[in-house]
Design a protein around this motif. Structure first.
Motif, PDB file in Angstrom:
ATOM      1  N   ILE A 188       0.868  -1.176   0.000  1.00  0.00           N
ATOM      2  CA  ILE A 188       0.000   0.000   0.000  1.00  0.00           C
ATOM      3  C   ILE A 188       0.903   1.223   0.000  1.00  0.00           C
ATOM      4  CG2 ILE A 188      -1.699   1.377   1.259  1.00  0.00           C
ATOM      5  CD1 ILE A 188      -2.791  -1.127   2.492  1.00  0.00           C
ATOM      6  N   ALA A 189       0.891   1.982  -1.084  1.00  0.00           N
ATOM      7  CA  ALA A 189       1.682   3.200  -1.184  1.00  0.00           C
ATOM      8  C   ALA A 189       0.923   4.358  -0.557  1.00  0.00           C
ATOM      9  CB  ALA A 189       2.010   3.494  -2.642  1.00  0.00           C
ATOM     10  N   VAL A 190       1.530   5.006   0.405  1.00  0.00           N
ATOM     11  CA  VAL A 190       0.912   6.138   1.095  1.00  0.00           C
ATOM     12  C   VAL A 190       1.528   7.419   0.524  1.00  0.00           C
ATOM     13  CG1 VAL A 190       0.445   7.209   3.324  1.00  0.00           C
ATOM     14  CG2 VAL A 190       0.716   4.715   3.170  1.00  0.00           C
ATOM     15  N   PRO A 191       0.729   8.273  -0.093  1.00  0.00           N
ATOM     16  CA  PRO A 191       1.300   9.433  -0.780  1.00  0.00           C
ATOM     17  C   PRO A 191       1.827  10.509   0.162  1.00  0.00           C
ATOM     18  CG  PRO A 191      -1.098   9.517  -0.863  1.00  0.00           C
ATOM     19  CD  PRO A 191      -0.740   8.194  -0.266  1.00  0.00           C
ATOM     20  N   THR A 192       2.946  11.123  -0.241  1.00  0.00           N
ATOM     21  CA  THR A 192       3.442  12.340   0.396  1.00  0.00           C
ATOM     22  C   THR A 192       3.563  13.405  -0.693  1.00  0.00           C
ATOM     23  OG1 THR A 192       5.785  11.743   0.081  1.00  0.00           O
ATOM     24  CG2 THR A 192       4.719  11.038   2.144  1.00  0.00           C
ATOM     25  N   TYR A 193       3.562  14.681  -0.279  1.00  0.00           N
ATOM     26  CA  TYR A 193       3.443  15.761  -1.260  1.00  0.00           C
ATOM     27  C   TYR A 193       4.456  16.871  -1.022  1.00  0.00           C
ATOM     28  CZ  TYR A 193      -1.035  13.426  -2.007  1.00  0.00           C
ATOM     29  OH  TYR A 193      -2.001  12.488  -2.257  1.00  0.00           O
ATOM     30  N   ALA A 194       4.819  17.535  -2.118  1.00  0.00           N
ATOM     31  CA  ALA A 194       5.780  18.627  -2.041  1.00  0.00           C
ATOM     32  C   ALA A 194       5.294  19.749  -1.128  1.00  0.00           C
ATOM     33  CB  ALA A 194       6.064  19.171  -3.447  1.00  0.00           C
ATOM     34  N   LYS A 195       3.986  19.994  -1.113  1.00  0.00           N
ATOM     35  CA  LYS A 195       3.439  21.081  -0.285  1.00  0.00           C
ATOM     36  C   LYS A 195       3.692  20.831   1.207  1.00  0.00           C
ATOM     37  CE  LYS A 195      -1.269  19.121  -0.135  1.00  0.00           C
ATOM     38  NZ  LYS A 195      -1.261  18.767   1.284  1.00  0.00           N
ATOM     39  N   ASP A 196       3.893  19.561   1.563  1.00  0.00           N
ATOM     40  CA  ASP A 196       4.210  19.198   2.954  1.00  0.00           C
ATOM     41  C   ASP A 196       5.690  18.889   3.133  1.00  0.00           C
ATOM     42  OD1 ASP A 196       1.423  19.258   3.578  1.00  0.00           O
ATOM     43  OD2 ASP A 196       1.229  17.228   2.753  1.00  0.00           O
ATOM     44  N   ASN A 197       6.520  19.304   2.168  1.00  0.00           N
ATOM     45  CA  ASN A 197       7.948  18.945   2.165  1.00  0.00           C
ATOM     46  C   ASN A 197       8.135  17.435   2.189  1.00  0.00           C
ATOM     47  OD1 ASN A 197       8.935  21.573   1.994  1.00  0.00           O
ATOM     48  ND2 ASN A 197       8.888  21.834   4.211  1.00  0.00           N
ATOM     49  N   PHE A 198       7.175  16.720   1.600  1.00  0.00           N
ATOM     50  CA  PHE A 198       7.192  15.266   1.490  1.00  0.00           C
ATOM     51  C   PHE A 198       7.286  14.569   2.847  1.00  0.00           C
ATOM     52  CE2 PHE A 198       8.533  16.601  -2.777  1.00  0.00           C
ATOM     53  CZ  PHE A 198       7.641  15.863  -3.544  1.00  0.00           C
ATOM     54  N   ALA A 199       6.735  15.191   3.871  1.00  0.00           N
ATOM     55  CA  ALA A 199       6.658  14.551   5.187  1.00  0.00           C
ATOM     56  C   ALA A 199       5.479  13.590   5.207  1.00  0.00           C
ATOM     57  CB  ALA A 199       6.506  15.595   6.284  1.00  0.00           C
ATOM     58  N   LEU A 200       5.670  12.409   5.780  1.00  0.00           N
ATOM     59  CA  LEU A 200       4.584  11.468   5.974  1.00  0.00           C
ATOM     60  C   LEU A 200       3.734  11.935   7.148  1.00  0.00           C
ATOM     61  CD1 LEU A 200       3.214   8.708   5.358  1.00  0.00           C
ATOM     62  CD2 LEU A 200       4.812   7.699   7.007  1.00  0.00           C
ATOM     63  N   THR A 201       2.419  11.794   7.032  1.00  0.00           N
ATOM     64  CA  THR A 201       1.527  12.193   8.116  1.00  0.00           C
ATOM     65  C   THR A 201       0.678  11.007   8.569  1.00  0.00           C
ATOM     66  OG1 THR A 201      -0.311  12.855   6.686  1.00  0.00           O
ATOM     67  CG2 THR A 201       1.379  14.531   7.167  1.00  0.00           C
ATOM     68  N   ALA A 202       0.285  11.045   9.828  1.00  0.00           N
ATOM     69  CA  ALA A 202      -0.607  10.008  10.353  1.00  0.00           C
ATOM     70  C   ALA A 202      -1.949  10.042   9.631  1.00  0.00           C
ATOM     71  CB  ALA A 202      -0.795  10.208  11.853  1.00  0.00           C
ATOM     72  N   GLU A 203      -2.369  11.227   9.208  1.00  0.00           N
ATOM     73  CA  GLU A 203      -3.640  11.358   8.495  1.00  0.00           C
ATOM     74  C   GLU A 203      -3.588  10.601   7.164  1.00  0.00           C
ATOM     75  OE1 GLU A 203      -3.251  14.319  11.530  1.00  0.00           O
ATOM     76  OE2 GLU A 203      -1.932  13.905   9.815  1.00  0.00           O
ATOM     77  N   ALA A 204      -2.461  10.719   6.462  1.00  0.00           N
ATOM     78  CA  ALA A 204      -2.310   9.999   5.191  1.00  0.00           C
ATOM     79  C   ALA A 204      -2.278   8.495   5.429  1.00  0.00           C
ATOM     80  CB  ALA A 204      -1.051  10.459   4.476  1.00  0.00           C
ATOM     81  N   LEU A 205      -1.611   8.079   6.501  1.00  0.00           N
ATOM     82  CA  LEU A 205      -1.576   6.655   6.849  1.00  0.00           C
ATOM     83  C   LEU A 205      -2.984   6.128   7.130  1.00  0.00           C
ATOM     84  CD1 LEU A 205       1.514   6.348   9.231  1.00  0.00           C
ATOM     85  CD2 LEU A 205       1.214   5.197   7.030  1.00  0.00           C
ATOM     86  N   ARG A 206      -3.738   6.901   7.896  1.00  0.00           N
ATOM     87  CA  ARG A 206      -5.080   6.465   8.261  1.00  0.00           C
ATOM     88  C   ARG A 206      -5.977   6.359   7.015  1.00  0.00           C
ATOM     89  NH1 ARG A 206      -7.101   5.923  13.116  1.00  0.00           N
ATOM     90  NH2 ARG A 206      -5.373   7.081  14.062  1.00  0.00           N
ATOM     91  N   ALA A 207      -5.810   7.281   6.091  1.00  0.00           N
ATOM     92  CA  ALA A 207      -6.627   7.268   4.876  1.00  0.00           C
ATOM     93  C   ALA A 207      -6.286   6.075   3.987  1.00  0.00           C
ATOM     94  CB  ALA A 207      -6.430   8.571   4.108  1.00  0.00           C
ATOM     95  N   ALA A 208      -5.018   5.659   3.998  1.00  0.00           N
ATOM     96  CA  ALA A 208      -4.586   4.567   3.127  1.00  0.00           C
ATOM     97  C   ALA A 208      -4.715   3.193   3.772  1.00  0.00           C
ATOM     98  CB  ALA A 208      -3.124   4.796   2.714  1.00  0.00           C
ATOM     99  N   TRP A 209      -4.781   3.149   5.090  1.00  0.00           N
ATOM    100  CA  TRP A 209      -4.782   1.885   5.827  1.00  0.00           C
ATOM    101  C   TRP A 209      -5.957   0.985   5.432  1.00  0.00           C
ATOM    102  CZ3 TRP A 209      -8.307  -0.271   9.331  1.00  0.00           C
ATOM    103  CH2 TRP A 209      -7.829  -1.375  10.068  1.00  0.00           C
ATOM    104  N   LYS A 210      -5.669  -0.318   5.413  1.00  0.00           N
ATOM    105  CA  LYS A 210      -6.712  -1.313   5.165  1.00  0.00           C
ATOM    106  C   LYS A 210      -6.630  -2.373   6.255  1.00  0.00           C
ATOM    107  CE  LYS A 210      -6.648  -0.746   0.137  1.00  0.00           C
ATOM    108  NZ  LYS A 210      -6.396  -1.421  -1.169  1.00  0.00           N
ATOM    109  N   PRO A 211      -7.774  -2.932   6.659  1.00  0.00           N
ATOM    110  CA  PRO A 211      -7.748  -3.983   7.684  1.00  0.00           C
ATOM    111  C   PRO A 211      -6.782  -5.104   7.305  1.00  0.00           C
ATOM    112  CG  PRO A 211      -9.999  -3.315   7.232  1.00  0.00           C
ATOM    113  CD  PRO A 211      -9.142  -2.634   6.200  1.00  0.00           C
TER     114      PRO A 211
END
Length: 393
Positions: A144-167
């Motif tokens: 599961i690829a969790v996206p990071t973005y230039a606008k966030d300086n490519f920092a991973l966020t817990a919010e992105a993890l939660r959105a991508a997570w699957k049981p």
């Protein structure tokens, strides 16, 4: 009957793409002698410090050419334990919580093979190092690829993890600072990620190979946060900060039961890392810190130069907090990242890597490694500016 040898290749291997980095640099290799400036392969331009090389030579002179323990030399494991405690604030027993590997790449492979059942799910942030997704596929797991973005300086966020997570997700792979973006996480962001991992009962594979090359702020290992050491495999090595790429020496630290599982795979495949490389690594850990600081100072200076020049040229580029990579956006040129990279190489003899090599979220960017001399970076930027200006005519 078919005579094509490919009929014997396993389906999951046949389906793997070749490395987008290595594919591109086969073209660069063919241009040898044409004054190509490479901002491509992630390798320090510094030679391994002399005292480290001398330790390896001395080991050979003393006849140290034999196998070591599967876990690695106990002297090196003790030095690793001390180094990790001092620099990352995590304590590991050298006897059973540290394993020496053939680079961090082998450590990642060992971990995935030791912990993944077919069909298990592994999360990783993207853009990411080219081997992450293929390594997951090779153990018949799902990524599961969790996206990071230039606008966030490519920092991973817990919010992105939660959105991508699957049981059923089992593992999270982290690479901070990140190759190819240089992105990393603040302590606040990392704390939230740790909370998410505990909530979802995720095992973390934390690849911190660029940690010493952190320019802004202080690097924190997720393993040092409350409740994380028991669910984290700390992955590190010598290639980047100690300029020891060709030595192929790395290590993993973690709970004894997990390190033992990795050792089982290691002993039936690699057996042990080279004793000569281990002797060199021991010297690097015990007496190499001054060299690390000197190299980091030069990388910091080069980062500031290349980021400033890219932005002046019109290629929007965030300032990477760590690593030795810049990841400018090239959409303003009207070219795809592949067209830009091939055009720049063909017309101006500057090699960068198309961002798509690092996953879907790398589209529209290129990776430029600033682990080359300051003067070469100046010239590469001048050529890049000339190429971009030429597109406007």
């Amino acid at each position: 009957m078919s005579t094509d040898p490919k009929r014997w290749v396993a389906g999951h291997v046949a389906a793997l793409p070749k490395s987008g980095i290595r594919d591109f640099f086969e073209l660069v290799a063919k241009m040898k002698g044409q004054d190509v400036i490479s901002l491509g392969v992630g390798e320090p331009d510094f030679v391994t410090p002399w005292h480290v090389r001398e330790a390896a030579i001395f080991a050979l002179e003393r006849g140290k050419t034999y196998y070591t323990s599967n876990l690695g030399m106990i002297e090196l494991r003790r030095a690793i334990s001390t180094y990790v405690a001092e620099h990352f604030s995590v304590s590991y027993r050298p006897e059973d919580q540290v394993i020496v590997t053939v680079g961090v790449s082998e450590a990642i492979d060992l971990a995935l093979r030791a912990f993944c059942n077919p069909g298990d799910t592994v999360m990783f942030h993207q853009p990411c190092y080219v081997s992450y997704s293929p390594s997951v596929a090779l153990v018949h797991a799902q990524g599961i690829a969790v996206p990071t973005y230039a606008k966030d300086n490519f920092a991973l966020t817990a919010e992105a993890l939660r959105a991508a997570w699957k049981p059923g997700a089992k593992i999270l792979m982290l690479n901070l600072p990140c190759n190819p973006t240089g992105g990393t996480c603040s302590l606040e962001q990392l704390t939230k990620i740790a909370e998410f991992c505990r909530e979802k009962d995720l095992l973390v594979l934390s690849d911190e190979i660029y940690s010493e090359l952190t320019f802004d702020g202080v690097h924190t290992s997720i393993a040092s946060l409350p409740g994380m050491a028991e669910r984290t495999i700390f992955l590190h090595g010598f290639s980047k900060a100690f300029a020891m790429t060709g030595w192929r020496i790395g290590y993993a630290c973690g709970p004894a039961a997990l390190i033992d599982a990795m050792m089982k795979v290691h002993q039936y495949t690699m057996l042990c890392a080279s004793i000569v490389a281990q002797e060199a690594a021991l010297e690097a850990l015990t007496r190499g810190w001054d060299s690390v600081l000197k190299m980091r100072e030069q990388y910091h200076r080069r980062r500031d130069l290349i980021v400033r020049r890219f932005n002046e040229i019109g290629l929007t580029c965030h300032s990477p907090r760590g690593s030795f990579y810049a990841f400018p956006e090239i959409k303003s040129t009207g070219l795809t990242e592949k067209e830009f990279s091939f055009g720049l190489l063909e017309k101006e003899k500057v090699a960068v890597v198309p961002g798509a090599a690092f996953g879907e979220n790398g589209i529209g960017h290129v990776r430029a490694c600033f682990a080359t001399s300051y003067d070469q970076i100046i010239e590469a930027c001048n050529r890049t500016e000339r190429f971009v200006q030429g597109l406007k005519k």
